[in-house]
Design an enzyme around this catalytic site. Structure first.
Site, PDB file in Angstrom:
ATOM      1  N   ASP A   1       0.839  -1.193   0.000  1.00 53.54           N
ATOM      2  CA  ASP A   1       0.000   0.000   0.000  1.00 53.54           C
ATOM      3  C   ASP A   1       0.875   1.245   0.000  1.00 53.54           C
ATOM      4  O   ASP A   1       2.007   1.235   0.489  1.00 53.54           O
ATOM      5  CB  ASP A   1      -0.902   0.018   1.239  1.00 53.54           C
ATOM      6  CG  ASP A   1      -1.879  -1.144   1.265  1.00 53.54           C
ATOM      7  OD1 ASP A   1      -2.227  -1.640   0.182  1.00 53.54           O
ATOM      8  OD2 ASP A   1      -2.279  -1.558   2.373  1.00 53.54           O
ATOM      9  N   ARG A   2       0.329   2.318  -0.513  1.00 55.72           N
ATOM     10  CA  ARG A   2       1.098   3.565  -0.615  1.00 55.72           C
ATOM     11  C   ARG A   2       1.679   3.981   0.734  1.00 55.72           C
ATOM     12  O   ARG A   2       2.837   4.420   0.818  1.00 55.72           O
ATOM     13  CB  ARG A   2       0.202   4.687  -1.165  1.00 55.72           C
ATOM     14  CG  ARG A   2       0.899   6.040  -1.289  1.00 55.72           C
ATOM     15  CD  ARG A   2      -0.012   7.068  -1.922  1.00 55.72           C
ATOM     16  NE  ARG A   2      -1.167   7.363  -1.094  1.00 55.72           N
ATOM     17  CZ  ARG A   2      -1.160   8.257  -0.112  1.00 55.72           C
ATOM     18  NH1 ARG A   2      -0.064   8.942   0.177  1.00 55.72           N
ATOM     19  NH2 ARG A   2      -2.256   8.494   0.587  1.00 55.72           N
TER      20      ARG A   2
END
Length: 405
Positions: free
Chosen positions: A182-183
């Site tokens: 995930d970012r």
């Protein structure tokens, strides 16, 4: 301007360099080429930034567009921008048909190529180095990914992504990401330099021959010993990246946890996901009642209500927070929409709370922009307000991909 006149805006600019983007005969976007990292990236205010640039989107006219004016199509089909913007864009030639400038009254014909040069302002990311930990002879890159940077180009991110940074700063053009983070998640990421190594390692990950291991900091005093959560997980709303435990329609999921130590109301926990569902560790920790301490999504009472998703508890209609954004109008098809044919009002309530929370963040940004005598900084090329920088605590969550064994 009538159809047929050429307009000077026929290039795409990044950092002052000009690249001719014309010639597309399909709907795929065109990326500027022959650019150096110094032309794209700069650091300011403790953040890595991308020079604003025009990005060319082109598509052949859809059947439902034929016979309608270009202004009517953009104002009704692309409602993320105000009508005044589309008037300006058409007048300045930022919107074209068949590489020619047009007027608001130009009618779209069958086979027309409609082009929109969007002026993009990418969100800044951490200046922490995207470090190559190891490169093997058979073409495997092990990358230490900071929080704040997505793996692939997505949404508002294009150059500020792992694959683009590896290309622009490290010279790796053929990249095959094997897994994703995930970012906001930091840690080790596996990237193939050829399709064979990527397929082989991906196959081993699916067959559980390679174990992913994470560490995280959670809220509360996590219990001692090995804790297993095997609750099924499903996507509630793809567009909102919202996931939840769902015993009836969720996909099989299993994560093992073990506390390393606790201090100051938090616990550092070792995590071994045995399946690979989106947000799996974050969702399972929330279900157990120990969400990642600074998780803006799964440790958010405005979205999940007072129970905070513990043991799968969903917010009820009666505890919906009062909102002050009645003037914000979402398309009807998006209000409280769940993926799949769900009749459960709790799911709809959860999605609506999430949408309302996002709207409130947008309103806070808008108010912050307008503070001061001069009002918000406005881009002189697209007339859009320049969004405020993320705070340091918004650049990452306390979840780190530690090892692959």
């Amino acid at each position: 301007m009538a159809r047929g006149q050429k307009h000077k805006l026929s290039e795409s600019y990044v950092g002052g360099n000009v690249v001719n983007p014309r010639g597309a005969k399909n709907a795929k976007t065109q990326e500027p080429t022959v650019l150096l990292a110094k032309d794209v990236y700069y650091e300011e205010g403790g953040l890595q930034r991308v020079y604003p640039y025009f990005h060319r989107f082109a598509t052949h006219a859809k059947g439902r567009w034929v016979g309608r004016t270009i202004y009517d199509v953009f104002t009704k089909e692309f409602r993320d921008r105000p009508k005044a913007y589309y008037e300006m864009a058409i007048e300045k030639g930022i919107i074209e048909i068949n590489a020619e400038t047009v007027s608001k009254d130009t009618v779209i014909r069958n086979g027309d190529l409609v082009t929109h040069f969007i002026h993009r302002h990418e969100p800044p990311i951490s200046t922490q180095e995207l470090r190559i930990v190891r490169e093997t002879d058979d073409g495997l890159l092990v990358v230490d990914k900071p929080g704040s940077i997505p793996v692939h180009p997505t949404g508002r991110y294009n150059y500020n992504t792992v694959t683009k940074v590896l290309e622009m700063k490290h010279g790796h053009r053929a990249l095959y990401p094997i897994n994703r983070l995930d970012r906001l998640t930091s840690g080790l990421l596996l990237v193939g330099l050829n399709p064979n190594i990527a397929r082989n390692i991906e196959r081993d990950l699916v067959a559980h021959k390679i174990q992913k291991e994470y560490v995280c900091r959670v809220q509360g005093e996590f219990p001692e010993g090995r804790i297993v959560c095997d609750q099924p997980i499903r996507v509630i709303a793809h567009k909102l990246a919202l996931n939840c435990v769902d015993p009836t329609e969720g996909k099989p999921s299993l994560t093992e946890f073990e506390k390393l130590y606790s201090e100051d109301g938090h616990s550092v926990v070792y995590c071994r996901p045995k399946t690979g569902r989106t947000h799996q560790i974050r969702v399972h920790l929330q279900f157990l009642g120990f969400p990642v301490a600074n998780d803006p999504l799964y440790n958010n009472e405005e979205v999940w209500g007072s129970a905070m998703g513990k043991n799968g508890a969903l917010p009820q209609l009666a505890e919906e927070p009062e909102t002050h954004n009645a003037e914000i109008k979402r398309p009807a098809k998006m209000v409280g929409k769940c993926d799949g044919d769900q009749k459960n009002d709790s799911w709809k309530t959860l999605v609506k709370r999430m949408e309302d929370w996002k709207d409130r963040q947008d309103m806070i940004e808008h108010v912050n922009e307008c503070v001061g005598e001069k009002g918000p900084d406005v881009c002189d090329k697209c007339s859009n307000p320049v969004l405020p920088d993320p705070r340091p605590d918004e650049l990452c969550i306390w979840l780190h991909a530690w090892r692959y064994s």
